[in-house]
Scaffold this motif. Sequence first.
Motif, short mmCIF file in Angstrom:
data_model
loop_
_atom_site.label_atom_id
_atom_site.label_comp_id
_atom_site.label_asym_id
_atom_site.label_seq_id
_atom_site.Cartn_x
_atom_site.Cartn_y
_atom_site.Cartn_z
N PRO A 468 93.65 53.62 68.82
CA PRO A 468 92.99 53.98 67.56
C PRO A 468 91.75 54.86 67.76
CG PRO A 468 93.52 51.65 67.57
CD PRO A 468 93.76 52.15 68.96
N VAL A 469 90.98 54.60 68.81
CA VAL A 469 89.80 55.42 69.07
C VAL A 469 90.22 56.85 69.41
CG1 VAL A 469 87.86 55.79 70.66
CG2 VAL A 469 88.27 53.52 69.70
N TRP A 470 91.26 56.99 70.23
CA TRP A 470 91.74 58.33 70.60
C TRP A 470 92.25 59.06 69.37
CZ3 TRP A 470 95.80 61.68 70.53
CH2 TRP A 470 95.78 62.72 71.45
N GLN A 471 93.02 58.41 68.54
CA GLN A 471 93.57 59.05 67.35
C GLN A 471 92.46 59.44 66.37
OE1 GLN A 471 96.52 60.11 66.82
NE2 GLN A 471 97.74 59.08 68.39
N ALA A 472 91.48 58.56 66.20
CA ALA A 472 90.37 58.87 65.31
C ALA A 472 89.57 60.07 65.83
CB ALA A 472 89.45 57.65 65.16
N THR A 473 89.43 60.15 67.14
CA THR A 473 88.72 61.28 67.74
C THR A 473 89.47 62.58 67.50
OG1 THR A 473 87.88 59.77 69.43
CG2 THR A 473 87.63 62.12 69.86
N GLU A 474 90.78 62.53 67.59
CA GLU A 474 91.58 63.73 67.30
C GLU A 474 91.42 64.16 65.85
OE1 GLU A 474 94.03 66.08 68.93
OE2 GLU A 474 92.30 65.52 70.15
N LEU A 476 88.83 63.64 64.00
CA LEU A 476 87.49 64.20 63.91
C LEU A 476 87.46 65.61 64.50
CD1 LEU A 476 84.52 63.88 63.13
CD2 LEU A 476 84.15 62.69 65.31
N ARG A 477 88.18 65.82 65.59
CA ARG A 477 88.25 67.14 66.20
C ARG A 477 88.82 68.16 65.21
NH1 ARG A 477 88.35 68.66 71.46
NH2 ARG A 477 88.74 66.53 72.16
N GLU A 478 89.87 67.77 64.52
CA GLU A 478 90.49 68.67 63.54
C GLU A 478 89.50 68.99 62.40
OE1 GLU A 478 94.01 66.68 62.30
OE2 GLU A 478 94.98 66.83 64.27
N ALA A 479 88.71 68.00 62.02
CA ALA A 479 87.72 68.23 60.96
C ALA A 479 86.63 69.18 61.44
CB ALA A 479 87.11 66.90 60.52
N VAL A 506 83.42 57.09 64.23
CA VAL A 506 84.16 57.31 65.47
C VAL A 506 83.29 56.97 66.67
CG1 VAL A 506 85.32 59.04 66.90
CG2 VAL A 506 85.69 59.02 64.43
N LEU A 507 82.04 57.39 66.65
CA LEU A 507 81.14 57.03 67.74
C LEU A 507 81.01 55.51 67.85
CD1 LEU A 507 78.23 59.62 67.34
CD2 LEU A 507 79.90 59.52 69.19
N GLY A 508 80.92 54.83 66.72
CA GLY A 508 80.84 53.37 66.75
C GLY A 508 82.05 52.75 67.40
N GLY A 509 83.24 53.27 67.07
CA GLY A 509 84.46 52.78 67.71
C GLY A 509 84.44 53.02 69.21
N TYR A 510 83.95 54.18 69.59
CA TYR A 510 83.88 54.52 71.02
C TYR A 510 82.95 53.57 71.77
CZ TYR A 510 82.47 57.27 75.15
OH TYR A 510 82.18 57.69 76.42
N LEU A 537 86.67 51.16 61.62
CA LEU A 537 87.02 52.50 62.09
C LEU A 537 87.97 53.23 61.15
CD1 LEU A 537 86.86 54.72 64.24
CD2 LEU A 537 88.69 53.53 65.49
N PRO A 538 88.96 52.56 60.53
CA PRO A 538 89.88 53.30 59.64
C PRO A 538 89.20 54.02 58.49
CG PRO A 538 90.83 51.17 60.21
CD PRO A 538 89.41 51.16 60.73
N GLU A 539 87.97 53.66 58.16
CA GLU A 539 87.26 54.38 57.10
C GLU A 539 87.12 55.86 57.40
OE1 GLU A 539 83.47 52.56 56.52
OE2 GLU A 539 84.30 50.62 55.89
N HIS A 540 87.18 56.23 58.68
CA HIS A 540 86.96 57.63 59.04
C HIS A 540 87.98 58.55 58.38
CE1 HIS A 540 90.39 57.28 61.76
NE2 HIS A 540 90.37 58.60 61.85
N ALA A 541 89.20 58.05 58.16
CA ALA A 541 90.25 58.91 57.60
C ALA A 541 89.91 59.34 56.18
CB ALA A 541 91.59 58.17 57.64
N GLY A 542 89.53 58.41 55.34
CA GLY A 542 89.14 58.75 53.98
C GLY A 542 87.89 59.61 53.94
N LEU A 543 86.95 59.32 54.82
CA LEU A 543 85.73 60.11 54.87
C LEU A 543 86.02 61.56 55.24
CD1 LEU A 543 83.49 57.46 56.66
CD2 LEU A 543 83.10 58.34 54.34
#
Length: 564
Positions: A468-474, A476-479, A506-510, A537-543
């Motif tokens: 999940p951390v890797w996917q969230a980072t990706e 964020l990278r796209e954003a 994402v940093l918090g998840g990391y 961490l899943p909140e990052h997607a909506g944000l």
Amino acid sequence: MPYRAPVTDFRFIFENVSDFAAVQATDRFADASPDMIEAILEGAGRIAEDVLDPLRRVGDMQGARLENGVVRTPDGFKQAFAQLAEGGWIALSAGQEHGGMGLPISITTAFNEMAAATAMSLGLCPLLTQGQVEALEHHASDEIKQMYLPRLISGEWTGTMNLTEPQAGSDVGALTTKAAPNGDGTYAITGQKIYITYGDHDMAENVCHLVLARLPDAPGGTKGISLFLVPKLIPDDQGRPGVANALKVVSLEHKMGIHGSPTAVMQYDGAVGWLIGEQNKGMAAMFTMMNNARLAVGAQGVGCAEGAYQHALAYAQDRSQMGRIIDHADVRRMLLTMKADTFAARAIAVNCAVAIDMETATHHESWRTRAALLTPIAKAFGTDVGCDVASIGIQIHGGMGFIEETGAAQFLRDARITPIYEGTNGIQAMDLVGRKMMDGGEAAFRLLDEIEADAERARADLPDLAEPVWQATESLREAVEWLVAQSDMRTRFAGSVPFLRAFARVLGGYYHMRAAMAEKGQGPRTKLARFYVARLLPEHAGLLTHAMAGAEDLYALSVDELAA
């Protein structure tokens, strides 16, 4: 309940969730040995628990007051400040050549958090002095340094920063305070400043103001602003406070929180001041102080969160409603959210401080850009978490949280200023997507590369965290890639606040993942990390969806339609 300083948490973050060992390995901070750091953290914890914590409620109830032109602080503040000064806690990171300890900003950040968790109103005084010390170290003449720095560092004198005016808040360039040359190297400062924290008080023998003002014929806007040091009492040749300067406190603000901290309206009527730095370069000098203060304010938010969490946890353990309320699922959800977000915000603040320390020690550009990237995130997320966690703490108390006698509400009332001062969190977000992305996102991408590399290493042992951390980072990278491709700054600014929040998520998840890696997936930090990664961490997607929505819908309603 009595406050317990989170010394163990700081020690763990320093050793496992940051690059603090690299700071200690530098020549600049070679004296910051593990034994010394341990002693400093333990000492900071004791003074927070024993000296500051008993003053939290006193300061809130009594408040600062202006009596016949004299500002008086609450009972016990003067004695506590004297203990801070005697112990060397006023400016831990100040240079040793003027009496400071020369410690890393990382350690000062830990102290500032503990002070905010206990007596935030009192802790604001050394916090402002720390910033002034740093500004003078970087920009003042040798004569000014020799006169002022030893006395500020010792706590004999204290410092303030004077930016805001009634018509010039976030738009500092609109200020009208004037500085006229006196012909002897000094300047006459005339104007009014508002929201001046510790503009005057009875805890030290002199108060030294850093004041932004405009010289005659200076350019308009921020390019025409200079910085001046204006003491309350003009020192004589021996450095003794002498005659009173032409300045005064007009009034003290009546505030929602931080009642013990005097927030002054200051009037300057031809007060004598000394130029700090170059003419018309005042904003650059003041930003040295403001950047220091932004990290410190982020730490204040974390301190409010820690205090509110401890307060709510104690109540949940004692309160019975159909059994102990701590056994109810929703109370557990709230407590875990408080604890997980407090750790995430603390880890972000420490990692920001470490980047500042590494820049100081090595002067490497990569550390400068890392510190610049993390500063608005540490400030905004730390202070948002302070408010969020304090609000949850009231909810855990139920109706008693709305009653002042329980003390739960004070954490929120005190914390609520932190997303506002030292640059609102909206301005922090604009800074992140604007100035901090002028490199095309290079600094952000470098950090994201590090996160993904660590996630790859954790996949084998902690797949439920690493993936999940890797996917969230990706995501964020796209954003970031989308963001830097936008040439219209209004489009960037429209989504800047959710973008910053997503970056922090994402940093918090990391950092939670790194905590779990340190205990090899076995222990309470791993359990807390699993909660954060699964539920927060899943909140990052909506944000991020919000961040990339553009600006069109924000301006679709006219001003008249908004008012209808």
